[in-house]
Design a protein around this motif. Structure first.
Motif, PDB file in Angstrom:
ATOM      1  N   LEU A   1     -69.774 -53.657  60.429  1.00 20.25           N
ATOM      2  CA  LEU A   1     -70.183 -53.138  61.482  1.00 20.25           C
ATOM      3  C   LEU A   1     -69.368 -51.734  61.863  1.00 20.25           C
ATOM      4  O   LEU A   1     -68.043 -51.914  61.845  1.00 20.25           O
ATOM      5  N   PRO A   2     -69.965 -50.554  62.061  1.00 19.07           N
ATOM      6  CA  PRO A   2     -69.080 -49.269  62.547  1.00 19.07           C
ATOM      7  C   PRO A   2     -68.317 -49.379  63.768  1.00 19.07           C
ATOM      8  O   PRO A   2     -69.046 -50.083  64.766  1.00 19.07           O
ATOM      9  N   ALA A   3     -67.155 -49.122  63.761  1.00 17.78           N
ATOM     10  CA  ALA A   3     -66.312 -49.354  65.218  1.00 17.78           C
ATOM     11  C   ALA A   3     -67.163 -48.539  66.409  1.00 17.78           C
ATOM     12  O   ALA A   3     -67.120 -48.894  67.530  1.00 17.78           O
ATOM     13  N   PRO A   4     -67.549 -47.329  65.768  1.00 20.75           N
ATOM     14  CA  PRO A   4     -68.427 -46.683  66.891  1.00 20.75           C
ATOM     15  C   PRO A   4     -69.752 -47.515  67.571  1.00 20.75           C
ATOM     16  O   PRO A   4     -69.879 -47.118  68.844  1.00 20.75           O
ATOM     17  N   ALA A   5     -70.225 -48.232  67.051  1.00 19.01           N
ATOM     18  CA  ALA A   5     -71.327 -49.215  67.540  1.00 19.01           C
ATOM     19  C   ALA A   5     -70.768 -49.878  68.713  1.00 19.01           C
ATOM     20  O   ALA A   5     -71.384 -50.588  69.450  1.00 19.01           O
ATOM     21  N   ILE A   6     -69.581 -50.382  68.435  1.00 17.62           N
ATOM     22  CA  ILE A   6     -68.924 -51.188  69.607  1.00 17.62           C
ATOM     23  C   ILE A   6     -68.890 -50.459  70.888  1.00 17.62           C
ATOM     24  O   ILE A   6     -69.250 -50.849  71.901  1.00 17.62           O
ATOM     25  N   LEU A   7     -68.340 -49.114  70.796  1.00 14.43           N
ATOM     26  CA  LEU A   7     -68.210 -48.284  71.955  1.00 14.43           C
ATOM     27  C   LEU A   7     -69.481 -48.124  72.721  1.00 14.43           C
ATOM     28  O   LEU A   7     -69.689 -48.229  73.707  1.00 14.43           O
TER      29      LEU A   7
ATOM     30  N   VAL B   1     -67.260 -33.574  80.614  1.00 13.10           N
ATOM     31  CA  VAL B   1     -66.511 -33.965  79.557  1.00 13.10           C
ATOM     32  C   VAL B   1     -66.213 -35.459  79.741  1.00 13.10           C
ATOM     33  O   VAL B   1     -65.545 -36.044  80.344  1.00 13.10           O
ATOM     34  N   PRO B   2     -66.849 -36.017  78.555  1.00 16.09           N
ATOM     35  CA  PRO B   2     -66.735 -37.517  78.370  1.00 16.09           C
ATOM     36  C   PRO B   2     -65.259 -37.849  77.825  1.00 16.09           C
ATOM     37  O   PRO B   2     -64.857 -37.275  77.067  1.00 16.09           O
ATOM     38  N   ILE B   3     -64.798 -39.256  78.245  1.00 19.18           N
ATOM     39  CA  ILE B   3     -63.564 -39.276  77.908  1.00 19.18           C
ATOM     40  C   ILE B   3     -63.663 -40.861  77.430  1.00 19.18           C
ATOM     41  O   ILE B   3     -63.158 -41.216  76.285  1.00 19.18           O
ATOM     42  N   HIS B   4     -64.190 -41.786  78.240  1.00 24.35           N
ATOM     43  CA  HIS B   4     -64.365 -43.100  78.037  1.00 24.35           C
ATOM     44  C   HIS B   4     -63.070 -43.850  77.564  1.00 24.35           C
ATOM     45  O   HIS B   4     -63.078 -44.595  76.548  1.00 24.35           O
ATOM     46  N   LYS B   5     -61.943 -43.670  78.310  1.00 23.21           N
ATOM     47  CA  LYS B   5     -60.815 -44.365  77.664  1.00 23.21           C
ATOM     48  C   LYS B   5     -60.663 -45.920  77.856  1.00 23.21           C
ATOM     49  O   LYS B   5     -60.377 -46.253  76.771  1.00 23.21           O
ATOM     50  N   LEU B   6     -60.792 -46.413  78.805  1.00 19.93           N
ATOM     51  CA  LEU B   6     -60.912 -47.941  79.138  1.00 19.93           C
ATOM     52  C   LEU B   6     -61.930 -48.666  78.022  1.00 19.93           C
ATOM     53  O   LEU B   6     -61.637 -49.638  77.401  1.00 19.93           O
ATOM     54  N   SER B   7     -62.809 -47.793  77.833  1.00 19.28           N
ATOM     55  CA  SER B   7     -64.033 -48.508  77.147  1.00 19.28           C
ATOM     56  C   SER B   7     -63.599 -48.445  75.557  1.00 19.28           C
ATOM     57  O   SER B   7     -63.981 -49.155  74.727  1.00 19.28           O
ATOM     58  N   GLN B   8     -63.069 -47.307  75.284  1.00 14.42           N
ATOM     59  CA  GLN B   8     -62.349 -47.308  74.001  1.00 14.42           C
ATOM     60  C   GLN B   8     -61.335 -48.019  73.423  1.00 14.42           C
ATOM     61  O   GLN B   8     -61.138 -48.662  72.576  1.00 14.42           O
ATOM     62  N   TRP B   9     -60.388 -48.273  74.731  1.00 15.16           N
ATOM     63  CA  TRP B   9     -59.309 -49.354  74.412  1.00 15.16           C
ATOM     64  C   TRP B   9     -59.920 -50.755  74.195  1.00 15.16           C
ATOM     65  O   TRP B   9     -59.439 -51.379  73.457  1.00 15.16           O
ATOM     66  N   LEU B  10     -61.033 -50.908  74.911  1.00 13.27           N
ATOM     67  CA  LEU B  10     -61.513 -52.138  74.839  1.00 13.27           C
ATOM     68  C   LEU B  10     -62.149 -52.433  73.627  1.00 13.27           C
ATOM     69  O   LEU B  10     -62.342 -53.417  72.795  1.00 13.27           O
ATOM     70  N   SER B  11     -63.054 -51.378  72.890  1.00 14.94           N
ATOM     71  CA  SER B  11     -63.325 -51.166  71.770  1.00 14.94           C
ATOM     72  C   SER B  11     -62.420 -51.702  70.701  1.00 14.94           C
ATOM     73  O   SER B  11     -62.662 -52.744  69.709  1.00 14.94           O
ATOM     74  N   TYR B  12     -61.223 -51.124  70.414  1.00 14.07           N
ATOM     75  CA  TYR B  12     -60.335 -51.356  69.674  1.00 14.07           C
ATOM     76  C   TYR B  12     -59.925 -53.023  69.873  1.00 14.07           C
ATOM     77  O   TYR B  12     -59.605 -53.363  68.903  1.00 14.07           O
ATOM     78  N   SER B  13     -59.678 -53.342  71.072  1.00 17.60           N
ATOM     79  CA  SER B  13     -59.566 -54.597  71.521  1.00 17.60           C
ATOM     80  C   SER B  13     -60.386 -55.712  71.021  1.00 17.60           C
ATOM     81  O   SER B  13     -60.063 -56.969  70.754  1.00 17.60           O
ATOM     82  N   LEU B  14     -61.642 -55.263  70.664  1.00 20.31           N
ATOM     83  CA  LEU B  14     -62.390 -56.406  70.130  1.00 20.31           C
ATOM     84  C   LEU B  14     -62.694 -56.297  68.709  1.00 20.31           C
ATOM     85  O   LEU B  14     -63.473 -57.251  68.283  1.00 20.31           O
ATOM     86  N   VAL B  15     -61.881 -55.436  68.092  1.00 26.53           N
ATOM     87  CA  VAL B  15     -62.113 -55.497  66.401  1.00 26.53           C
ATOM     88  C   VAL B  15     -61.701 -56.649  65.944  1.00 26.53           C
ATOM     89  O   VAL B  15     -62.334 -57.125  65.121  1.00 26.53           O
TER      90      VAL B  15
ATOM     91  N   GLN C   1     -63.510 -59.510  63.586  1.00 22.20           N
ATOM     92  CA  GLN C   1     -62.880 -59.712  62.214  1.00 22.20           C
ATOM     93  C   GLN C   1     -62.753 -61.215  61.973  1.00 22.20           C
ATOM     94  O   GLN C   1     -63.001 -61.762  60.845  1.00 22.20           O
ATOM     95  N   ARG C   2     -61.969 -62.019  62.902  1.00 24.79           N
ATOM     96  CA  ARG C   2     -62.022 -63.539  62.823  1.00 24.79           C
ATOM     97  C   ARG C   2     -63.372 -63.991  62.878  1.00 24.79           C
ATOM     98  O   ARG C   2     -63.556 -65.317  62.177  1.00 24.79           O
ATOM     99  N   ALA C   3     -64.144 -63.362  63.229  1.00 23.21           N
ATOM    100  CA  ALA C   3     -65.710 -63.901  63.311  1.00 23.21           C
ATOM    101  C   ALA C   3     -66.216 -63.659  61.919  1.00 23.21           C
ATOM    102  O   ALA C   3     -67.456 -64.094  61.643  1.00 23.21           O
ATOM    103  N   GLY C   4     -65.763 -62.895  61.071  1.00 20.98           N
ATOM    104  CA  GLY C   4     -66.318 -62.766  59.768  1.00 20.98           C
ATOM    105  C   GLY C   4     -66.817 -61.290  59.380  1.00 20.98           C
ATOM    106  O   GLY C   4     -67.244 -61.150  58.147  1.00 20.98           O
ATOM    107  N   LEU C   5     -66.733 -60.473  60.260  1.00 18.32           N
ATOM    108  CA  LEU C   5     -67.271 -59.157  60.129  1.00 18.32           C
ATOM    109  C   LEU C   5     -66.260 -58.176  59.411  1.00 18.32           C
ATOM    110  O   LEU C   5     -64.962 -58.263  59.865  1.00 18.32           O
ATOM    111  N   GLN C   6     -66.790 -57.154  58.842  1.00 17.77           N
ATOM    112  CA  GLN C   6     -65.915 -56.172  58.273  1.00 17.77           C
ATOM    113  C   GLN C   6     -66.035 -55.021  59.384  1.00 17.77           C
ATOM    114  O   GLN C   6     -67.224 -54.319  59.330  1.00 17.77           O
ATOM    115  N   VAL C   7     -65.246 -54.564  60.102  1.00 18.33           N
ATOM    116  CA  VAL C   7     -65.207 -53.376  61.035  1.00 18.33           C
ATOM    117  C   VAL C   7     -64.899 -52.239  60.406  1.00 18.33           C
ATOM    118  O   VAL C   7     -63.733 -51.975  59.858  1.00 18.33           O
ATOM    119  N   ILE C   8     -65.877 -51.244  60.160  1.00 16.38           N
ATOM    120  CA  ILE C   8     -65.719 -50.174  59.337  1.00 16.38           C
ATOM    121  C   ILE C   8     -65.547 -48.962  60.195  1.00 16.38           C
ATOM    122  O   ILE C   8     -65.856 -48.817  61.411  1.00 16.38           O
TER     123      ILE C   8
END
Length: 412
Positions: free
Chosen positions: A231-237, A278-292, A296-303
Protein backbone atom coordinates in the motif's frame (compact mmCIF):
# COMPACT_ATOMS: atom_id res chain seq x y z
CA UNK A 1 -20.50 24.09 -9.22
CA UNK A 2 -18.71 22.80 -12.31
CA UNK A 3 -17.15 19.41 -12.91
CA UNK A 4 -13.85 21.13 -13.69
CA UNK A 5 -13.88 22.83 -10.28
CA UNK A 6 -14.58 19.50 -8.63
CA UNK A 7 -11.63 17.91 -10.40
CA UNK A 8 -9.37 20.86 -9.55
CA UNK A 9 -10.41 20.57 -5.91
CA UNK A 10 -9.58 16.86 -5.85
CA UNK A 11 -6.19 17.78 -7.27
CA UNK A 12 -5.39 19.56 -4.00
CA UNK A 13 -6.17 16.53 -1.86
CA UNK A 14 -2.90 14.66 -2.10
CA UNK A 15 0.65 15.07 -0.78
CA UNK A 16 2.09 15.83 -4.23
CA UNK A 17 -0.01 19.01 -4.37
CA UNK A 18 1.15 19.99 -0.89
CA UNK A 19 4.77 19.50 -1.89
CA UNK A 20 4.46 21.31 -5.23
CA UNK A 21 2.91 24.46 -3.82
CA UNK A 22 5.13 24.44 -0.74
CA UNK A 23 8.27 24.51 -2.89
CA UNK A 24 6.72 27.21 -5.03
CA UNK A 25 6.10 29.28 -1.88
CA UNK A 26 9.72 28.80 -0.85
CA UNK A 27 10.91 29.91 -4.29
CA UNK A 28 8.78 33.04 -3.98
CA UNK A 29 10.29 33.69 -0.56
CA UNK A 30 13.82 33.23 -1.88
CA UNK A 31 13.02 35.82 -4.58
CA UNK A 32 11.90 38.22 -1.81
CA UNK A 33 8.34 37.99 -3.03
CA UNK A 34 6.66 37.52 0.36
CA UNK A 35 5.38 40.45 2.37
CA UNK A 36 6.30 39.07 5.79
CA UNK A 37 9.26 36.71 5.40
CA UNK A 38 12.92 36.61 4.42
CA UNK A 39 14.60 33.28 3.64
CA UNK A 40 18.29 32.54 4.25
CA UNK A 41 19.28 29.10 2.98
CA UNK A 42 22.85 29.72 4.15
CA UNK A 43 21.53 28.98 7.64
CA UNK A 44 20.29 25.54 6.60
CA UNK A 45 23.57 23.58 7.09
CA UNK A 46 23.96 24.86 10.65
CA UNK A 47 20.32 24.04 11.33
CA UNK A 48 20.92 20.53 9.97
CA UNK A 49 23.88 20.09 12.30
CA UNK A 50 21.67 21.14 15.21
CA UNK A 51 19.04 18.57 14.19
CA UNK A 52 21.67 15.85 13.74
CA UNK A 53 23.01 16.54 17.23
CA UNK A 54 19.52 16.18 18.68
CA UNK A 55 19.06 12.87 16.85
CA UNK A 56 22.37 11.56 18.22
CA UNK A 57 21.34 12.58 21.74
CA UNK A 58 17.95 10.90 21.52
CA UNK A 59 18.83 7.89 19.36
CA UNK A 60 22.55 7.05 19.72
CA UNK A 61 22.13 3.99 17.47
CA UNK A 62 20.39 6.17 14.84
CA UNK A 63 17.47 3.72 14.80
CA UNK A 64 14.77 6.39 14.75
CA UNK A 65 11.09 5.40 14.66
CA UNK A 66 8.48 7.22 12.60
CA UNK A 67 7.00 10.50 13.76
CA UNK A 68 3.67 9.07 14.84
CA UNK A 69 1.16 9.38 17.67
CA UNK A 70 2.45 6.14 19.16
CA UNK A 71 5.63 7.92 20.32
CA UNK A 72 3.52 10.08 22.62
CA UNK A 73 1.73 7.10 24.17
CA UNK A 74 4.80 6.48 26.28
CA UNK A 75 6.04 8.00 29.52
CA UNK A 76 9.67 7.89 30.59
CA UNK A 77 10.34 5.37 27.84
CA UNK A 78 7.51 3.08 28.97
CA UNK A 79 5.03 2.27 26.20
CA UNK A 80 1.54 2.51 27.68
CA UNK A 81 -0.33 1.00 24.72
CA UNK A 82 1.83 -1.63 23.02
CA UNK A 83 2.12 -4.09 25.93
CA UNK A 84 -1.63 -3.75 26.61
CA UNK A 85 -2.42 -4.52 22.99
CA UNK A 86 0.05 -7.41 22.89
CA UNK A 87 -1.69 -9.11 25.83
CA UNK A 88 -5.08 -9.11 24.10
CA UNK A 89 -6.10 -12.26 22.26
CA UNK A 90 -7.20 -10.57 19.04
CA UNK A 91 -9.41 -12.76 16.81
CA UNK A 92 -7.44 -11.58 13.77
CA UNK A 93 -4.99 -8.92 12.68
CA UNK A 94 -7.71 -6.72 11.17
CA UNK A 95 -9.48 -6.45 14.53
CA UNK A 96 -6.37 -5.04 16.18
CA UNK A 97 -5.90 -2.67 13.23
CA UNK A 98 -9.46 -1.32 13.64
CA UNK A 99 -8.86 -0.74 17.35
CA UNK A 100 -5.55 1.03 16.76
CA UNK A 101 -7.10 3.14 14.00
CA UNK A 102 -9.85 4.12 16.46
CA UNK A 103 -7.31 5.18 19.06
CA UNK A 104 -4.91 6.94 16.67
CA UNK A 105 -7.61 8.89 14.83
CA UNK A 106 -9.26 10.25 17.96
CA UNK A 107 -5.95 10.94 19.67
CA UNK A 108 -4.49 12.80 16.69
CA UNK A 109 -7.63 14.88 16.21
CA UNK A 110 -7.38 15.89 19.87
CA UNK A 111 -3.72 16.84 19.58
CA UNK A 112 -3.87 20.48 18.42
CA UNK A 113 -1.80 22.78 20.65
CA UNK A 114 -2.90 22.70 24.29
CA UNK A 115 -1.74 26.17 25.24
CA UNK A 116 0.81 26.88 27.98
CA UNK A 117 -1.58 26.68 30.95
CA UNK A 118 -2.77 23.07 30.69
CA UNK A 119 -1.38 19.88 32.21
CA UNK A 120 -2.59 16.32 32.80
CA UNK A 121 -1.89 14.43 36.03
CA UNK A 122 -1.72 10.77 35.05
CA UNK A 123 -2.65 8.48 37.93
CA UNK A 124 -1.22 5.44 36.16
CA UNK A 125 2.33 6.75 36.03
CA UNK A 126 2.26 9.43 38.70
CA UNK A 127 3.52 11.94 36.16
CA UNK A 128 2.16 15.36 35.27
CA UNK A 129 2.34 15.78 31.50
CA UNK A 130 1.90 18.76 29.21
CA UNK A 131 1.49 19.56 25.51
CA UNK A 132 1.43 16.66 23.04
CA UNK A 133 2.41 14.01 25.58
CA UNK A 134 -0.26 15.15 28.01
CA UNK A 135 -2.93 15.26 25.31
CA UNK A 136 -1.90 11.80 24.11
CA UNK A 137 -2.05 10.15 27.54
CA UNK A 138 -5.32 11.89 28.39
CA UNK A 139 -6.87 10.57 25.18
CA UNK A 140 -5.46 7.08 25.87
CA UNK A 141 -6.93 7.02 29.36
CA UNK A 142 -10.35 8.09 28.04
CA UNK A 143 -10.10 5.36 25.39
CA UNK A 144 -9.15 2.72 27.98
CA UNK A 145 -12.07 3.79 30.16
CA UNK A 146 -14.53 3.29 27.29
CA UNK A 147 -15.36 6.97 26.98
CA UNK A 148 -15.67 6.66 23.20
CA UNK A 149 -17.39 3.26 23.13
CA UNK A 150 -21.11 2.57 22.79
CA UNK A 151 -20.59 -1.20 22.81
CA UNK A 152 -21.26 -3.00 26.10
CA UNK A 153 -18.35 -5.04 27.31
CA UNK A 154 -15.95 -3.61 24.71
CA UNK A 155 -14.39 -0.38 25.98
CA UNK A 156 -11.38 -0.37 23.63
CA UNK A 157 -13.16 1.06 20.62
CA UNK A 158 -14.56 4.28 19.22
CA UNK A 159 -18.18 4.14 18.07
CA UNK A 160 -19.73 6.79 15.87
CA UNK A 161 -22.75 7.12 18.15
CA UNK A 162 -20.62 7.82 21.21
CA UNK A 163 -18.66 10.48 19.34
CA UNK A 164 -21.81 12.13 18.03
CA UNK A 165 -23.00 12.59 21.64
CA UNK A 166 -19.68 13.77 23.09
CA UNK A 167 -19.92 17.10 24.92
CA UNK A 168 -17.28 19.64 25.89
CA UNK A 169 -18.01 18.70 29.52
CA UNK A 170 -17.22 15.06 28.75
CA UNK A 171 -13.91 16.08 27.24
CA UNK A 172 -13.19 18.52 30.06
CA UNK A 173 -13.67 15.73 32.60
CA UNK A 174 -11.36 13.38 30.74
CA UNK A 175 -8.70 16.03 30.20
CA UNK A 176 -8.93 17.46 33.75
CA UNK A 177 -9.86 20.90 32.43
CA UNK A 178 -10.78 23.58 34.97
CA UNK A 179 -10.54 27.33 35.40
CA UNK A 180 -7.05 26.77 36.79
CA UNK A 181 -6.14 24.22 34.10
CA UNK A 182 -7.47 25.65 30.83
CA UNK A 183 -7.18 23.78 27.54
CA UNK A 184 -7.14 25.84 24.34
CA UNK A 185 -10.05 25.10 21.99
CA UNK A 186 -11.94 22.72 24.28
CA UNK A 187 -15.32 23.23 22.59
CA UNK A 188 -13.67 23.12 19.16
CA UNK A 189 -12.14 19.74 19.96
CA UNK A 190 -15.42 18.29 21.21
CA UNK A 191 -17.28 19.64 18.19
CA UNK A 192 -14.64 18.12 15.89
CA UNK A 193 -15.18 14.68 17.41
CA UNK A 194 -18.95 15.07 17.15
CA UNK A 195 -18.59 15.88 13.46
CA UNK A 196 -16.35 12.83 13.09
CA UNK A 197 -19.12 10.72 14.61
CA UNK A 198 -21.68 12.21 12.24
CA UNK A 199 -19.41 11.62 9.26
CA UNK A 200 -18.86 7.97 10.25
CA UNK A 201 -22.63 7.50 10.25
CA UNK A 202 -23.06 9.25 6.89
CA UNK A 203 -20.28 7.41 5.06
CA UNK A 204 -20.94 3.77 5.81
CA UNK A 205 -19.02 2.92 2.64
CA UNK A 206 -15.84 4.11 4.37
CA UNK A 207 -16.41 3.76 8.09
CA UNK A 208 -18.64 0.74 8.61
CA UNK A 209 -16.61 -2.20 9.84
CA UNK A 210 -18.21 -5.63 10.09
CA UNK A 211 -20.21 -4.60 13.16
CA UNK A 212 -20.79 -0.84 13.38
CA UNK A 213 -19.77 2.60 12.13
CA UNK A 214 -16.43 3.60 13.64
CA UNK A 215 -13.25 5.43 12.58
CA UNK A 216 -11.48 2.07 12.56
CA UNK A 217 -13.57 1.05 9.58
CA UNK A 218 -10.97 2.89 7.49
CA UNK A 219 -8.55 0.05 8.25
CA UNK A 220 -10.77 -2.34 6.31
CA UNK A 221 -10.83 0.05 3.33
CA UNK A 222 -7.05 0.38 3.20
CA UNK A 223 -6.44 -3.33 3.65
CA UNK A 224 -8.81 -3.95 0.74
CA UNK A 225 -7.04 -1.36 -1.43
CA UNK A 226 -3.61 -2.88 -0.98
CA UNK A 227 -2.32 -4.71 -4.05
CA UNK A 228 -0.27 -7.78 -3.40
CA UNK A 229 -0.02 -6.75 0.23
CA UNK A 230 1.57 -3.40 -0.71
CA UNK A 231 0.00 0.00 0.00
CA UNK A 232 1.55 3.36 -0.99
CA UNK A 233 1.60 5.79 1.94
CA UNK A 234 0.02 8.60 -0.14
CA UNK A 235 -3.06 6.38 -0.50
CA UNK A 236 -3.55 6.61 3.26
CA UNK A 237 -3.66 10.41 3.11
CA UNK A 238 -5.93 10.47 0.09
CA UNK A 239 -8.45 8.26 1.89
CA UNK A 240 -8.25 10.38 5.05
CA UNK A 241 -8.84 13.59 3.09
CA UNK A 242 -11.89 12.09 1.42
CA UNK A 243 -13.22 10.57 4.63
CA UNK A 244 -12.51 13.42 7.04
CA UNK A 245 -12.96 16.47 4.79
CA UNK A 246 -16.44 17.38 6.13
CA UNK A 247 -15.36 17.29 9.80
CA UNK A 248 -13.39 20.53 9.50
CA UNK A 249 -15.52 23.57 10.27
CA UNK A 250 -15.40 26.93 8.50
CA UNK A 251 -12.81 25.75 5.99
CA UNK A 252 -12.61 26.39 2.27
CA UNK A 253 -14.43 24.30 -0.30
CA UNK A 254 -14.31 24.17 -4.10
CA UNK A 255 -16.74 22.49 -6.45
CA UNK A 256 -18.60 21.06 -3.48
CA UNK A 257 -15.41 19.42 -2.16
CA UNK A 258 -14.18 20.24 1.36
CA UNK A 259 -10.52 21.28 1.19
CA UNK A 260 -9.63 20.81 4.87
CA UNK A 261 -6.26 22.27 5.90
CA UNK A 262 -6.00 24.46 2.78
CA UNK A 263 -5.69 28.24 2.89
CA UNK A 264 -5.40 31.31 0.69
CA UNK A 265 -2.19 33.18 -0.06
CA UNK A 266 -2.01 36.00 -2.62
CA UNK A 267 1.40 34.93 -3.89
CA UNK A 268 0.16 31.51 -5.10
CA UNK A 269 -0.88 32.35 -8.67
CA UNK A 270 -2.88 29.99 -10.83
CA UNK A 271 -5.00 30.49 -13.90
CA UNK A 272 -7.86 28.38 -12.61
CA UNK A 273 -10.20 27.99 -9.66
CA UNK A 274 -7.31 26.96 -7.40
CA UNK A 275 -5.72 30.41 -7.66
CA UNK A 276 -4.34 31.44 -4.29
CA UNK A 277 -4.93 28.06 -2.65
CA UNK A 278 -2.21 26.43 -0.53
CA UNK A 279 -2.94 22.86 0.69
CA UNK A 280 -1.09 21.75 3.83
CA UNK A 281 -3.08 18.92 5.47
CA UNK A 282 -0.88 18.76 8.55
CA UNK A 283 -3.05 16.80 10.97
CA UNK A 284 -4.17 14.41 8.23
CA UNK A 285 -0.57 13.73 7.21
CA UNK A 286 0.51 13.15 10.80
CA UNK A 287 -2.43 10.80 11.14
CA UNK A 288 -1.28 9.06 7.95
CA UNK A 289 2.16 8.48 9.50
CA UNK A 290 0.42 7.23 12.66
CA UNK A 291 -1.58 4.62 10.74
CA UNK A 292 1.46 3.06 9.08
CA UNK A 293 2.43 0.87 12.03
CA UNK A 294 -1.08 -0.60 12.58
CA UNK A 295 -1.18 -1.46 8.88
CA UNK A 296 2.25 -3.08 9.09
CA UNK A 297 1.10 -5.15 12.08
CA UNK A 298 -1.88 -6.20 9.97
CA UNK A 299 0.56 -7.65 7.43
CA UNK A 300 0.72 -4.87 4.84
CA UNK A 301 3.91 -3.46 3.37
CA UNK A 302 3.54 0.33 3.34
CA UNK A 303 5.67 1.72 0.50
CA UNK A 304 6.60 5.22 -0.73
CA UNK A 305 6.63 6.63 2.79
CA UNK A 306 8.47 9.73 1.56
CA UNK A 307 5.55 10.36 -0.77
CA UNK A 308 4.03 12.07 2.26
CA UNK A 309 5.45 15.46 3.20
CA UNK A 310 6.91 17.01 6.29
CA UNK A 311 4.52 18.54 8.79
CA UNK A 312 3.74 22.25 8.84
CA UNK A 313 3.34 22.78 12.55
CA UNK A 314 4.91 25.11 15.04
CA UNK A 315 7.77 22.86 16.16
CA UNK A 316 9.14 22.36 12.64
CA UNK A 317 8.30 25.91 11.59
CA UNK A 318 9.72 27.22 14.84
CA UNK A 319 13.00 25.40 14.20
CA UNK A 320 13.55 27.29 10.96
CA UNK A 321 12.49 30.57 12.54
CA UNK A 322 14.55 30.22 15.70
CA UNK A 323 17.69 29.20 13.81
CA UNK A 324 17.42 32.01 11.28
CA UNK A 325 16.41 30.23 8.08
CA UNK A 326 13.12 32.14 8.12
CA UNK A 327 13.08 35.68 9.49
CA UNK A 328 10.21 38.10 9.90
CA UNK A 329 10.76 41.30 7.96
CA UNK A 330 9.09 43.18 10.81
CA UNK A 331 10.25 41.74 14.16
CA UNK A 332 7.19 43.28 15.83
CA UNK A 333 5.05 40.71 13.99
CA UNK A 334 6.30 38.07 16.44
CA UNK A 335 4.33 39.76 19.21
CA UNK A 336 1.02 40.04 17.37
CA UNK A 337 -1.72 37.39 17.39
CA UNK A 338 -2.21 35.79 13.96
CA UNK A 339 -5.14 33.66 12.79
CA UNK A 340 -4.13 30.47 11.00
CA UNK A 341 -5.72 31.84 7.81
CA UNK A 342 -3.45 34.89 7.63
CA UNK A 343 -0.94 34.88 4.74
CA UNK A 344 1.87 35.31 7.27
CA UNK A 345 1.01 31.95 8.85
CA UNK A 346 0.12 30.25 5.55
CA UNK A 347 3.46 31.25 4.03
CA UNK A 348 5.35 30.14 7.14
CA UNK A 349 3.67 26.74 7.15
CA UNK A 350 4.11 26.14 3.41
CA UNK A 351 7.79 27.06 3.46
CA UNK A 352 8.26 24.77 6.46
CA UNK A 353 7.13 21.81 4.32
CA UNK A 354 9.59 22.70 1.57
CA UNK A 355 12.45 23.34 3.99
CA UNK A 356 11.91 19.92 5.58
CA UNK A 357 12.51 18.41 2.14
CA UNK A 358 15.66 20.54 1.84
CA UNK A 359 17.07 19.76 5.27
CA UNK A 360 16.43 15.99 5.36
CA UNK A 361 19.28 14.99 3.00
CA UNK A 362 21.69 17.35 4.80
CA UNK A 363 20.79 15.78 8.14
CA UNK A 364 21.30 12.29 6.70
CA UNK A 365 24.69 13.32 5.34
CA UNK A 366 25.68 14.65 8.77
CA UNK A 367 24.71 11.31 10.29
CA UNK A 368 26.07 9.13 7.48
CA UNK A 369 22.77 7.33 6.85
CA UNK A 370 20.70 6.68 3.76
CA UNK A 371 17.17 7.80 2.96
CA UNK A 372 16.11 4.16 3.22
CA UNK A 373 17.54 3.91 6.73
CA UNK A 374 16.10 7.25 7.81
CA UNK A 375 12.99 8.26 5.84
CA UNK A 376 11.47 11.69 6.25
CA UNK A 377 9.10 10.35 8.94
CA UNK A 378 12.16 9.48 11.05
CA UNK A 379 13.94 12.78 10.34
CA UNK A 380 10.82 14.49 11.68
CA UNK A 381 10.74 12.38 14.83
CA UNK A 382 14.40 12.34 15.69
CA UNK A 383 14.61 15.05 14.44
CA UNK A 384 13.26 18.38 13.34
CA UNK A 385 10.26 18.22 15.67
CA UNK A 386 12.40 17.48 18.72
CA UNK A 387 14.99 20.07 17.65
CA UNK A 388 12.25 22.67 17.24
CA UNK A 389 11.07 21.97 20.77
CA UNK A 390 14.63 22.20 22.13
CA UNK A 391 15.33 25.44 20.26
CA UNK A 392 12.13 26.96 21.63
CA UNK A 393 13.01 25.97 25.20
CA UNK A 394 16.44 27.58 24.81
CA UNK A 395 14.92 30.88 23.67
CA UNK A 396 11.58 31.39 25.43
CA UNK A 397 10.30 30.63 28.92
CA UNK A 398 7.83 27.76 28.60
CA UNK A 399 9.19 26.80 25.16
CA UNK A 400 6.26 28.19 23.19
CA UNK A 401 6.32 28.87 19.44
CA UNK A 402 8.05 31.96 17.99
CA UNK A 403 4.69 33.27 16.69
CA UNK A 404 1.44 33.85 18.54
CA UNK A 405 -1.16 31.82 16.66
CA UNK A 406 -4.88 32.12 17.32
CA UNK A 407 -6.00 28.48 17.33
CA UNK A 408 -9.43 26.87 17.43
CA UNK A 409 -7.90 23.58 18.57
CA UNK A 410 -8.04 21.91 15.14
CA UNK A 411 -4.89 23.04 13.28
CA UNK A 412 -1.70 23.07 15.36
Amino acid sequence: MSSSETEQAKGLLNPAAVRERAHEMLAIGLADGLEHWKVDLDRLPETARYVAAVIRDQYPTLAVPFHARWRHLAVDGMDLWGPTADRIDWPDAATRARTEFDLAIVSVLLDAGSGPGWAYADAGTGRTLTRSEGLAIASLRMFEAGAFSATDGDPLRVDAGALARLSADDLAAGFQVSADNPLVGLEGRAALLRRLGDQCLKRADLFASKDTARPGGLADVLIARAEGGRLPAPAILELLLEALGPVWQDRLSLGGIDLGDCWRHPAMKRGDATDGLVPIHKLSQWLSYSLVEPLQRAGLQVIDLDGLTGLAEYRNGGLFTDLGVLTLKDPADAQKPWPVSDPLVVGWRAMTVALLDRIAPIVRAELGVTAEAMPLASVLEGGTWAAGRRAAAERRPGGGPPLTIVSDGTVF
